[in-house]
Design a protein around this motif. Structure first.
Motif, PDB file in Angstrom:
ATOM      1  N   VAL A   1       0.866  -1.115   0.027  1.00 50.20           N
ATOM      2  CA  VAL A   1      -0.076   0.010   0.051  1.00 50.20           C
ATOM      3  C   VAL A   1       0.932   1.430   0.216  1.00 50.20           C
ATOM      4  CG1 VAL A   1      -1.591   1.284   1.223  1.00 50.20           C
ATOM      5  CG2 VAL A   1      -1.870  -0.986   0.921  1.00 50.20           C
ATOM      6  N   ILE A   2       1.979   1.298   0.961  1.00 49.56           N
ATOM      7  CA  ILE A   2       2.829   2.511   1.039  1.00 49.56           C
ATOM      8  C   ILE A   2       3.376   2.622  -0.437  1.00 49.56           C
ATOM      9  CG2 ILE A   2       4.977   3.453   1.997  1.00 49.56           C
ATOM     10  CD1 ILE A   2       2.433   3.421   3.746  1.00 49.56           C
ATOM     11  N   GLN A   3       4.116   1.641  -1.219  1.00 45.26           N
ATOM     12  CA  GLN A   3       4.527   1.808  -2.571  1.00 45.26           C
ATOM     13  C   GLN A   3       3.417   2.092  -3.406  1.00 45.26           C
ATOM     14  OE1 GLN A   3       6.262  -2.381  -2.956  1.00 45.26           O
ATOM     15  NE2 GLN A   3       8.310  -1.301  -2.932  1.00 45.26           N
ATOM     16  N   ARG A   4       2.207   1.805  -3.569  1.00 47.86           N
ATOM     17  CA  ARG A   4       1.165   2.270  -4.406  1.00 47.86           C
ATOM     18  C   ARG A   4       1.178   3.567  -4.073  1.00 47.86           C
ATOM     19  NH1 ARG A   4      -2.677  -2.979  -3.526  1.00 47.86           N
ATOM     20  NH2 ARG A   4      -1.337  -4.463  -4.846  1.00 47.86           N
ATOM     21  N   PHE A   5       1.008   4.127  -2.907  1.00 44.20           N
ATOM     22  CA  PHE A   5       0.687   5.494  -2.493  1.00 44.20           C
ATOM     23  C   PHE A   5       1.699   6.419  -3.119  1.00 44.20           C
ATOM     24  CE2 PHE A   5       1.029   8.664   1.006  1.00 44.20           C
ATOM     25  CZ  PHE A   5      -0.133   9.549   0.554  1.00 44.20           C
ATOM     26  N   SER A   6       3.035   5.961  -3.150  1.00 50.60           N
ATOM     27  CA  SER A   6       3.899   6.890  -3.241  1.00 50.60           C
ATOM     28  C   SER A   6       4.001   7.667  -4.629  1.00 50.60           C
ATOM     29  CB  SER A   6       5.295   6.176  -3.122  1.00 50.60           C
ATOM     30  OG  SER A   6       5.854   5.594  -2.007  1.00 50.60           O
ATOM     31  N   PRO A   7       3.693   6.961  -5.813  1.00 52.98           N
ATOM     32  CA  PRO A   7       3.517   7.708  -6.979  1.00 52.98           C
ATOM     33  C   PRO A   7       2.285   8.833  -6.734  1.00 52.98           C
ATOM     34  CG  PRO A   7       3.737   5.385  -7.283  1.00 52.98           C
ATOM     35  CD  PRO A   7       3.490   5.613  -6.003  1.00 52.98           C
ATOM     36  N   TRP A   8       1.476   8.433  -6.156  1.00 57.86           N
ATOM     37  CA  TRP A   8       0.196   9.706  -6.027  1.00 57.86           C
ATOM     38  C   TRP A   8       0.601  10.599  -5.209  1.00 57.86           C
ATOM     39  CZ3 TRP A   8      -4.605   9.586  -8.067  1.00 57.86           C
ATOM     40  CH2 TRP A   8      -5.004   8.472  -8.857  1.00 57.86           C
ATOM     41  N   ALA A   9       1.426  10.206  -4.106  1.00 51.69           N
ATOM     42  CA  ALA A   9       2.117  11.478  -3.240  1.00 51.69           C
ATOM     43  C   ALA A   9       2.884  12.257  -4.025  1.00 51.69           C
ATOM     44  CB  ALA A   9       2.643  10.708  -1.915  1.00 51.69           C
ATOM     45  N   ILE A  10       3.867  11.779  -4.692  1.00 53.38           N
ATOM     46  CA  ILE A  10       4.729  12.479  -5.591  1.00 53.38           C
ATOM     47  C   ILE A  10       4.000  13.472  -6.479  1.00 53.38           C
ATOM     48  CG2 ILE A  10       6.580  12.345  -7.533  1.00 53.38           C
ATOM     49  CD1 ILE A  10       7.428   9.678  -6.025  1.00 53.38           C
ATOM     50  N   GLY A  11       3.039  12.712  -7.298  1.00 55.96           N
ATOM     51  CA  GLY A  11       2.138  13.245  -8.152  1.00 55.96           C
ATOM     52  C   GLY A  11       1.486  14.909  -7.557  1.00 55.96           C
ATOM     53  N   ALA A  12       0.886  14.687  -6.078  1.00 52.14           N
ATOM     54  CA  ALA A  12       0.074  15.598  -5.309  1.00 52.14           C
ATOM     55  C   ALA A  12       1.218  16.514  -5.061  1.00 52.14           C
ATOM     56  CB  ALA A  12      -0.202  14.760  -4.195  1.00 52.14           C
ATOM     57  N   VAL A  13       2.458  16.191  -4.633  1.00 53.36           N
ATOM     58  CA  VAL A  13       3.350  17.188  -4.380  1.00 53.36           C
ATOM     59  C   VAL A  13       3.760  18.129  -5.480  1.00 53.36           C
ATOM     60  CG1 VAL A  13       5.772  17.552  -3.732  1.00 53.36           C
ATOM     61  CG2 VAL A  13       4.436  15.743  -2.338  1.00 53.36           C
ATOM     62  N   ILE A  14       3.863  17.607  -6.622  1.00 53.82           N
ATOM     63  CA  ILE A  14       4.458  18.228  -7.983  1.00 53.82           C
ATOM     64  C   ILE A  14       3.188  19.482  -8.218  1.00 53.82           C
ATOM     65  CG2 ILE A  14       4.656  18.251 -10.352  1.00 53.82           C
ATOM     66  CD1 ILE A  14       5.866  15.426  -9.944  1.00 53.82           C
ATOM     67  N   ILE A  15       2.003  18.839  -8.297  1.00 50.77           N
ATOM     68  CA  ILE A  15       0.690  19.772  -8.431  1.00 50.77           C
ATOM     69  C   ILE A  15       0.630  20.738  -7.426  1.00 50.77           C
ATOM     70  CG2 ILE A  15      -1.678  19.878  -8.497  1.00 50.77           C
ATOM     71  CD1 ILE A  15      -1.608  17.076  -9.732  1.00 50.77           C
ATOM     72  N   ILE A  16       0.652  20.421  -5.961  1.00 51.59           N
ATOM     73  CA  ILE A  16       0.644  21.384  -5.028  1.00 51.59           C
ATOM     74  C   ILE A  16       1.505  22.678  -5.020  1.00 51.59           C
ATOM     75  CG2 ILE A  16       0.920  21.955  -2.502  1.00 51.59           C
ATOM     76  CD1 ILE A  16      -0.466  18.913  -2.158  1.00 51.59           C
ATOM     77  N   PHE A  17       3.128  22.111  -5.431  1.00 47.17           N
ATOM     78  CA  PHE A  17       4.106  22.974  -5.580  1.00 47.17           C
ATOM     79  C   PHE A  17       3.938  23.979  -6.465  1.00 47.17           C
ATOM     80  CE2 PHE A  17       8.229  24.193  -7.463  1.00 47.17           C
ATOM     81  CZ  PHE A  17       8.971  24.804  -6.153  1.00 47.17           C
ATOM     82  N   ALA A  18       3.636  23.196  -8.032  1.00 46.22           N
ATOM     83  CA  ALA A  18       3.490  24.215  -9.274  1.00 46.22           C
ATOM     84  C   ALA A  18       2.048  25.254  -8.986  1.00 46.22           C
ATOM     85  CB  ALA A  18       3.244  23.283 -10.571  1.00 46.22           C
ATOM     86  N   THR A  19       1.217  24.799  -8.370  1.00 48.82           N
ATOM     87  CA  THR A  19      -0.070  25.667  -8.326  1.00 48.82           C
ATOM     88  C   THR A  19       0.126  26.533  -7.250  1.00 48.82           C
ATOM     89  OG1 THR A  19      -0.979  23.975  -7.016  1.00 48.82           O
ATOM     90  CG2 THR A  19      -1.782  23.874  -9.284  1.00 48.82           C
ATOM     91  N   GLY A  20       0.810  26.083  -6.322  1.00 56.78           N
ATOM     92  CA  GLY A  20       0.994  27.114  -5.023  1.00 56.78           C
ATOM     93  C   GLY A  20       2.084  28.224  -5.463  1.00 56.78           C
ATOM     94  N   MET A  21       3.048  27.848  -6.225  1.00 58.57           N
ATOM     95  CA  MET A  21       3.981  28.988  -6.550  1.00 58.57           C
ATOM     96  C   MET A  21       3.078  29.873  -7.579  1.00 58.57           C
ATOM     97  SD  MET A  21       6.915  28.726  -5.356  1.00 58.57           S
ATOM     98  CE  MET A  21       7.939  29.406  -6.548  1.00 58.57           C
ATOM     99  N   TYR A  22       2.350  29.486  -8.359  1.00 57.31           N
ATOM    100  CA  TYR A  22       1.459  30.164  -9.231  1.00 57.31           C
ATOM    101  C   TYR A  22       0.772  31.429  -8.389  1.00 57.31           C
ATOM    102  CZ  TYR A  22      -2.147  32.087 -12.458  1.00 57.31           C
ATOM    103  OH  TYR A  22      -2.998  32.652 -13.324  1.00 57.31           O
ATOM    104  N   GLY A  23      -0.009  30.758  -7.332  1.00 60.48           N
ATOM    105  CA  GLY A  23      -0.743  31.414  -6.414  1.00 60.48           C
ATOM    106  C   GLY A  23       0.077  32.534  -5.645  1.00 60.48           C
ATOM    107  N   SER A  24       1.214  32.157  -5.233  1.00 60.77           N
ATOM    108  CA  SER A  24       2.013  32.858  -4.524  1.00 60.77           C
ATOM    109  C   SER A  24       2.528  34.079  -5.217  1.00 60.77           C
ATOM    110  CB  SER A  24       3.448  32.306  -3.843  1.00 60.77           C
ATOM    111  OG  SER A  24       2.926  31.048  -2.987  1.00 60.77           O
ATOM    112  N   PHE A  25       3.016  33.733  -6.465  1.00 59.59           N
ATOM    113  CA  PHE A  25       3.383  34.983  -7.374  1.00 59.59           C
ATOM    114  C   PHE A  25       2.055  35.964  -7.765  1.00 59.59           C
ATOM    115  CE2 PHE A  25       6.846  32.215  -8.544  1.00 59.59           C
ATOM    116  CZ  PHE A  25       7.957  33.114  -7.895  1.00 59.59           C
TER     117      PHE A  25
END
Length: 555
Positions: free
Chosen positions: A342-366
């Motif tokens: 389960v942890i291994q299957r969750f990892s790609p989802w977590a990585i994808g979520a991190v990328i989306i959160i970081f990219a959209t968060g940077m856009y909102g910050s600027f």
């Protein structure tokens, strides 16, 4: 995969339908122009005072009055919204007012449901010493404990609902003797999350009414006030839409659970669409919708909320739903293997979520924090900074868990997983705070920038303070290519142009010291994006221009 593509298609269609709904626009309101302007001196009394905002004014719960220096009201008590432009609030003034200091005291409800109020002082004739008695100010609504708890409950409940469904559809995917217990826990969490959403939405109406009318909770349940909020504010419309979506969500959830499988996209596809519909309505009440081209900011805000909800929701499911085991038993060994799968299957989802959160968060910050000053000196900037720091710690914990998942160590993650989840819960609370704070664009702070002229090597510096709508000090500093103050400058002028109004104005800047030119005035008469052009003319009649894009604040 076909079901997943259909889910994405329907989610996109619902997003477009809601995003393109023509009546709904949301953002914190701020003044773009007032007549008279702050601290403006008039030669004669005006017949009407007016304030123009960046958005349409809610047709209820507004006020505008004009007071003299003694506190006596001198307007005609006829404050109203301009019929031709619903972003303008105006009121008539009594005739033959004497010279002195006066103030416009106003209050409106932003389209996002938050009250904004302020004072704009002005003068008629030579007001004398009492002219400095009043200072202009704008105060936006600061969230209280009740609204923070309400927003947190809504976001957390949506995250739990999404997390459990995503957990079973894409992460768990296991059949063993304990799966019935897992499914039983999951169904309880689903219904509890729906209960949390229901409580939050139902309490949101009297909560918003108490904010609009500035009354206590008990008074907010007055039927007439509730009707005013429902019928005469944009919040009322979006609340009705949310309740309709929630009602359909409950029905689709009931039938999905009745089908017995939590891992069937066919059973849960409709429910996922409507829970994401609720997230979209939250994006439509966020700062993103106040942007000039709102579709892209709203879409990115929705992706930000969705990614955070899925990440934190699945973390919650892993911490709560997965069965506990004893490693020394055979069942415990199987449970441990399942846990790490389960942890291994969750990892790609977590990585994808991190990328989306970081990219959209940077856009909102600027977009919402234009300067480092506003990041440090505004409530919005400081909360955002705290959210970024916590997100960084979540990222480090997630990387650690990803590494542990690859090793499949004997012990489960334990306290580190719970710590990541706890930080995620705090991040959701901070997200609730941010949606109820005015963005930092209202207070960008003093402007100070230097540019080099390519043709002659001159350095041109422009300083604007306090860089708000109204009176500002403008200072231009010049240095030649050797870093010395030039002595051959004949004239320096500033030309101001706003992206929100046609035309431009030009002013000659007096010389204050060698290489320094300074003036003061109301050349920035509204908040928003401006271009300030510095035109330098030398004694040999050579000239050069330097443009400075400036974000002007409202407070």
């Amino acid at each position: 995969m076909g079901s997943f593509r259909k889910l994405g298609l329907w989610a996109f269609i619902i997003f477009l339908v809601i995003a393109l709904f023509p009546v709904i626009t949301y953002a914190h309101a701020y003044i773009v122009k007032s007549s008279p302007m702050e601290n403006q001196t008039l030669s004669k009394p005006p017949s009407v005072v007016s304030i123009q905002f960046n958005e349409f004014i809610q047709p209820d719960f507004y006020s505008l009055s004009v007071m003299d220096a003694s506190g006596k009201r001198v307007d005609l008590k006829n404050a109203h919204i301009n019929k031709q432009n619903h972003a303008i609030l105006e009121a008539g003034i009594k005739k033959n007012l004497p010279n002195g200091t006066y103030s416009m005291q106003w209050k409106i409800i932003s389209s996002d449901g938050h009250p904004v109020q302020g004072v704009i002082p002005f003068r008629i004739g030579h007001a004398g010493k009492e002219a400095n008695a009043l200072q202009g100010k704008i105060s936006s609504y600061l969230p209280k404990v009740d609204i923070l708890i309400n927003r947190w409950l809504l976001y957390m409940s949506i995250a739990l609902y999404l997390g459990v469904i995503f957990f079973h559809l894409f992460i768990y995917r296991a059949e063993h003797q304990e799966s019935s217990k897992v499914q039983s826990k999951s169904k309880k969490i689903i219904w509890l999350s729906l209960l949390g959403i229901a409580i939050s939405l139902l309490l949101n109406l009297p909560l918003q009414t108490s904010i609009n009318a500035d009354v206590t909770w008990s008074q907010a349940f007055t039927l007439s006030l509730l009707k005013e909020t429902l019928n005469h504010t944009s919040f009322g419309l979006i609340w009705v839409v949310q309740m309709m979506i929630f009602g359909i969500l409950v029905i689709t959830t009931y039938f999905a659970i009745k089908r017995g499988s939590l891992s069937s996209m066919k059973a849960w596809g409709a429910s996922l669409i409507f829970i994401m519909g609720l997230l979209i309505t939250k994006s439509l009440t966020s700062h993103a919708s106040g942007h000039q081209h709102e579709i892209i900011p709203v879409a990115l805000d929705f992706l930000h909320l969705l990614a955070a909800s899925v990440w934190i929701g699945i973390l919650s499911a892993i911490a709560i739903i997965l069965p506990r085991s004893h490693p020394e038993t055979e069942n415990g060994h199987q449970s441990r293997l399942l846990y790490w799968r389960v942890i291994q299957r969750f990892s790609p989802w977590a990585i994808g979520a991190v990328i989306i959160i970081f990219a959209t968060g940077m856009y909102g910050s600027f977009m919402y924090v234009p300067t480092f000053y506003s990041l440090i000196h505004t409530s919005y900037g400081r909360v955002l900074l705290g959210k970024i720091i916590l997100f960084f710690f979540m990222f480090l914990l997630g990387a650690y868990h990803f590494n542990q998942g690859k090793k499949r160590v004997r012990q489960k993650l334990g306290w580190t997983l719970r710590l990541e989840l706890a930080i995620g819960v705090i991040v959701i609370l901070m997200a609730a705070i941010l949606t109820n704070l005015p963005p930092a664009t209202a207070s960008p702070g003093p402007f100070d920038q230097t540019k080099r002229v390519a043709d002659n090597g001159y350095h041109v510096s422009l300083h604007i303070s306090p860089n708000i709508e109204g009176i500002n000090v403008f200072k231009v500093k010049l240095k030649d290519k050797r870093g010395r103050a030039p002595t051959n400058i004949e004239q320096v002028t500033l030309t101001f142009s706003s992206t929100k109004q046609a035309g431009e104005s030009t002013v000659i800047v007096p010389n204050a010291a060698p290489g320094v030119f300074q003036t003061e005035g109301m050349h920035l008469n509204m908040a928003g994006y401006w271009n300030v052009r510095v035109h330098v003319l030398t004694k040999s009649l050579d000239s050069f221009d330097t443009d400075f894009p400036v974000v002007v604040g409202s407070q």
